[in-house]
Design an enzyme around this catalytic site. Structure first.
Site, mmCIF file in Angstrom:
data_model
loop_
_atom_site.group_PDB
_atom_site.id
_atom_site.type_symbol
_atom_site.label_atom_id
_atom_site.label_comp_id
_atom_site.label_asym_id
_atom_site.label_seq_id
_atom_site.Cartn_x
_atom_site.Cartn_y
_atom_site.Cartn_z
ATOM 1 N N ARG A 61 57.907 86.048 85.769
ATOM 2 C CA ARG A 61 59.334 85.427 85.729
ATOM 3 C C ARG A 61 58.881 85.801 87.576
ATOM 4 O O ARG A 61 59.305 87.505 87.950
ATOM 5 C CB ARG A 61 59.957 86.034 85.180
ATOM 6 N N ALA A 73 60.733 78.085 75.449
ATOM 7 C CA ALA A 73 61.821 76.908 75.626
ATOM 8 C C ALA A 73 61.776 76.268 76.870
ATOM 9 O O ALA A 73 59.887 76.360 77.654
ATOM 10 C CB ALA A 73 62.999 78.169 76.095
ATOM 11 N N GLU A 135 51.955 71.920 85.039
ATOM 12 C CA GLU A 135 51.458 72.233 86.743
ATOM 13 C C GLU A 135 51.345 73.131 87.214
ATOM 14 O O GLU A 135 50.526 74.609 87.245
ATOM 15 C CB GLU A 135 50.999 71.209 87.804
#
Length: 174
Positions: A61, A73, A135
Site C-alpha cells: 500500500r 476487497a 493491470e
C-alpha cells in the site's frame, strides 16, 4: 440539531473518489467549510477454501509504504450490484469463485471525512478458477489456517480486515 448545507464544490476527482468542499451553517449558527471524500462503495469478502483455509491477500500500500495483509476487497463499479462486485473481487484477486454470498455487515468507513461505505460478505461454496488481477494490482494470495488469526491480529491491519478476523473469531467454529 440542524445543519444547513449552503454550497458544495467538487475540488478533485479521479477514478476512485471525489473530494468536495462544502460550506455549512452549524446548529450554533457558525459557518464552516468542510472537506470530505464522497461516493465510493467498497466490498470485502470473508472466504475459506474447500480445504478450510482462510483466503487473505498481502499487498503493498503506497500510502503506508509497506505490505499489509487484507481480506480480498475492492471498489464497486458505478451501477454494479454490491453482491456481484463481491463475487467479482474475490475471483479477480484469489482465483476462487463463490456460488453464494451472504451479507455480514455494512458500515461507513470514516464518516467524519467520507461518505464511503464498506460491505462485508461471507463467500460460500468456493470453486477454484483463475486469478485475474487488474493491470495495476500486485498481490500475493495467502491461504491461512484459522489458528493463525491471533498472530495476524497483532500486525497492523485495515478496518475491514480487523472486522473480518474478529467476526471469524467470534462467530465461526474453529
Amino acid at each position: 440539531m440542524r445543519y444547513k448545507h449552503i454550497k458544495k464544490e467538487k475540488v478533485f476527482e479521479n477514478k476512485h473518489f471525489a473530494i468536495y468542499e462544502e460550506d455549512l451553517i452549524l446548529p450554533n449558527g457558525n459557518q464552516v467549510r468542510w472537506t470530505f471524500l464522497q461516493n465510493y462503495i467498497a466490498v470485502g469478502v470473508i472466504a475459506f477454501t474447500p480445504e478450510g483455509k482462510l483466503l487473505l491477500v498481502k499487498q503493498y500500500r503506497p500510502a503506508l509504504k509497506q505490505e499489509i495483509i487484507e481480506i480480498p476487497a475492492g471498489l464497486v463499479d458505478p451501477d454494479e450490484d454490491v453482491e456481484k462486485a463481491a463475487m467479482r473481487e474475490l475471483e479477480e484477486e484469489t482465483g476462487y469463485r463463490a456460488n453464494k454470498m451472504i451479507k455480514v455487515c455494512e458500515y461507513f468507513r470514516s464518516p467524519g471525512l467520507s461518505s464511503s461505505k464498506m460491505f462485508i460478505y461471507m463467500a460460500e461454496d468456493l470453486v477454484k478458477t483463475n486469478q485475474n488481477l487488474d493491470e495495476d494490482e500486485f498481490l500475493e494470495v495467502l491461504e491461512v489456517d484459522v489458528k493463525e488469526i491471533d498472530e495476524i491480529l497483532k500486525t497492523p491491519l485495515d478496518g475491514k480486515t480487523l472486522y473480518a478476523l474478529s467476526y471469524i473469531k467470534s462467530n465461526l467454529k474453529k
